[in-house]
Motif scaffolding. Structure first.
Motif, short mmCIF file in Angstrom:
data_model
loop_
_atom_site.label_atom_id
_atom_site.label_comp_id
_atom_site.label_asym_id
_atom_site.label_seq_id
_atom_site.Cartn_x
_atom_site.Cartn_y
_atom_site.Cartn_z
N ILE A 178 35.00 35.20 20.18
CA ILE A 178 33.64 34.71 19.92
C ILE A 178 33.15 33.87 21.09
CG2 ILE A 178 32.26 33.18 18.45
CD1 ILE A 178 34.04 34.08 16.10
N ARG A 179 34.01 33.00 21.59
CA ARG A 179 33.61 32.16 22.72
C ARG A 179 33.34 33.01 23.96
NH1 ARG A 179 33.62 26.87 23.01
NH2 ARG A 179 34.86 26.70 21.12
N GLN A 180 34.07 34.11 24.12
CA GLN A 180 33.83 35.03 25.24
C GLN A 180 32.42 35.59 25.16
OE1 GLN A 180 36.69 38.20 25.61
NE2 GLN A 180 35.29 39.47 26.76
N GLN A 181 31.98 35.95 23.95
CA GLN A 181 30.62 36.46 23.78
C GLN A 181 29.59 35.39 24.12
OE1 GLN A 181 29.69 39.70 23.00
NE2 GLN A 181 31.86 39.97 23.47
N VAL A 182 29.89 34.14 23.76
CA VAL A 182 28.98 33.04 24.09
C VAL A 182 28.86 32.88 25.59
CG1 VAL A 182 28.64 30.54 23.91
CG2 VAL A 182 29.47 31.83 21.93
N GLU A 183 29.99 32.99 26.30
CA GLU A 183 29.98 32.84 27.75
C GLU A 183 29.20 33.96 28.43
OE1 GLU A 183 34.10 32.70 28.62
OE2 GLU A 183 34.31 30.56 28.21
N GLN A 184 29.26 35.16 27.84
CA GLN A 184 28.57 36.31 28.44
C GLN A 184 27.08 36.28 28.15
OE1 GLN A 184 30.31 40.18 27.65
NE2 GLN A 184 32.36 39.31 27.55
N ARG A 185 26.70 35.76 26.98
CA ARG A 185 25.30 35.85 26.54
C ARG A 185 24.75 34.49 26.11
NH1 ARG A 185 28.21 40.22 24.58
NH2 ARG A 185 27.36 42.27 25.12
N SER A 186 25.12 33.46 26.82
CA SER A 186 24.84 32.09 26.38
C SER A 186 23.37 31.83 26.11
CB SER A 186 25.36 31.09 27.42
OG SER A 186 24.71 31.30 28.67
N SER A 187 22.48 32.44 26.90
CA SER A 187 21.05 32.14 26.76
C SER A 187 20.30 33.15 25.89
CB SER A 187 20.40 32.08 28.14
OG SER A 187 20.96 31.06 28.92
N GLN A 188 20.97 34.21 25.48
CA GLN A 188 20.29 35.21 24.66
C GLN A 188 20.19 34.76 23.21
OE1 GLN A 188 21.77 39.19 25.10
NE2 GLN A 188 22.01 39.02 27.30
N ILE A 189 19.23 35.32 22.50
CA ILE A 189 19.00 34.94 21.10
C ILE A 189 20.13 35.48 20.23
CG2 ILE A 189 17.47 35.15 19.11
CD1 ILE A 189 16.46 33.32 21.35
N ALA A 190 20.76 34.60 19.46
CA ALA A 190 21.82 35.00 18.53
C ALA A 190 21.32 35.05 17.10
CB ALA A 190 23.00 34.04 18.64
N VAL A 191 20.43 34.11 16.74
CA VAL A 191 19.93 34.02 15.37
C VAL A 191 18.42 33.82 15.41
CG1 VAL A 191 19.99 32.72 13.20
CG2 VAL A 191 22.09 33.03 14.53
N ARG A 192 17.72 34.61 14.62
CA ARG A 192 16.27 34.45 14.48
C ARG A 192 15.95 34.34 13.00
NH1 ARG A 192 12.08 36.47 17.82
NH2 ARG A 192 13.62 37.71 18.94
N CYS A 193 15.33 33.24 12.59
CA CYS A 193 14.95 33.03 11.19
C CYS A 193 13.56 32.44 11.15
CB CYS A 193 15.95 32.11 10.49
SG CYS A 193 15.60 31.84 8.73
N ASP A 194 12.61 33.21 10.64
CA ASP A 194 11.20 32.80 10.65
C ASP A 194 10.82 32.42 12.08
OD1 ASP A 194 10.97 33.25 7.91
OD2 ASP A 194 11.67 31.24 7.43
#
Length: 325
Positions: A289-305
């Protein structure tokens, strides 16, 4: 002029609304294992390569006939098939694909020699599992929209997406591009020949350029070598041309129902698909999971309203919750 600036602002805002809920940064399946401990993780060097592969002449002729029957362009058909492949391999329904269109509508630049083009953003929409006939109509309309809105300020769109939490390391709008180009048939070139230049770089993960000359066409694949190698691109090309053939053979069949390979090639098809799977490194789940964060740190992970969380922000909240468990 002030009017032109106002028009550019208005058209750029329209594009932002069009791609508001589209997945950004979609790629073909990544097949190279990235070392999570690498210093370059998430900071691609944009090292790239180009591989040109032919399209069967019979398939090119069928695409031409199908485009004429659909009252659209071959550009539309090739682009729609590319979007179909991305949707099939990634499972994405709505996503962005970059493109380039010629920009010679202004009479003031008609006499200028050189490459005059602009970057455009296509909105692929595979919601509802459309037929290829339906997708072709959508892509046709999307191309017309791009042509009718030539003042879109791409840099403004990119900056706005970065402010919303987009990827600031790589392209914040798209990681896949598609271009289509017709070149003169050889007899009209005289002593000149078509020369394809490999710059050794790739600003996005993958660019597919379909280059057509008369009844011949090639797929020029430009790809980031940190993610793919030539063998993987050959597999993608095999899937693309097979799917294109199937789609135009039965355009009123739902895209998800079309085989990616011909029935006679099932064994090969399985090996092609298997070759696009990424091997799983021997890491714990929290490390993955942390590897994914490092690869995509600035991309949107959660969108709610109206609330947005980047992968970095999401990891921060996960760490806070974990510390209190």
């Amino acid at each position: 002029s002030d009017l032109e600036l106002a028009t550019a602002e208005q058209q750029s805002d329209l594009l932002l609304r069009r791609i508001e809920k589209a997945a950004l940064g979609v790629q073909l399946p990544v097949v190279k294992t990235l070392d999570p401990r690498s210093e370059s993780l998430g900071k691609f060097r944009f090292t790239g390569c180009r591989l040109s592969l032919p399209i069967d002449q019979e398939l090119v002729a069928r695409v031409h006939a199908f485009a004429a029957d659909q009252k659209t362009s071959e550009h539309t058909i090739f682009l729609a098939a590319f979007q179909s492949l991305i949707g099939r391999l990634n499972g994405c329904r709505v996503f962005t694909v970059g493109g380039v269109l010629a920009e010679r509508d202004d009479p003031a630049i008609h006499r200028i020699i050189g490459n005059l083009s602009r970057t455009v953003v296509y909105r692929a929409d595979l919601n509802g599992d459309p037929t290829f006939h339906q997708l072709v109509q959508h892509v046709h309309d999307d191309l017309l929209w791009q042509i009718e809105h030539p003042k879109v300020h791409f840099e403004k769109v990119a900056r706005a997406l970065v402010k919303q939490g987009g990827n600031v390391t790589n392209n914040p709008v798209f990681e896949l591009m598609f271009t289509y180009q017709r070149v003169p048939v050889p007899e009209y070139l005289g002593d000149l020949t078509w020369l394809e230049i490999d710059t050794g770089s790739s600003r996005v993960a993958t660019t597919l350029s379909v280059i057509q000359s008369g009844g011949d066409a090639i797929c020029s694949w430009e790809y980031r070598t940190e993610l793919y190698d030539a063998t993987h691109i050959q597999r993608f090309h095999h899937l693309y041309t097979n799917l294109l053939s199937n789609l135009i053979s039965e355009p009123r069949r739902r895209i998800s129902m079309h085989p990616l390979v011909r029935a006679a090639e099932d064994t090969l098809g399985m090996s092609v698909l298997a070759g696009t799977r990424r091997s799983v490194p021997e890491l714990r789940v929290d490390e993955l999971i942390r590897q994914q964060v490092e690869q995509r740190s600035s991309q949107i992970a959660v969108r709610c309203d109206n609330q947005l969380l980047s992968y970095r922000q999401l990891q921060h909240w996960v760490d806070l919750v974990s510390a209190n468990l």
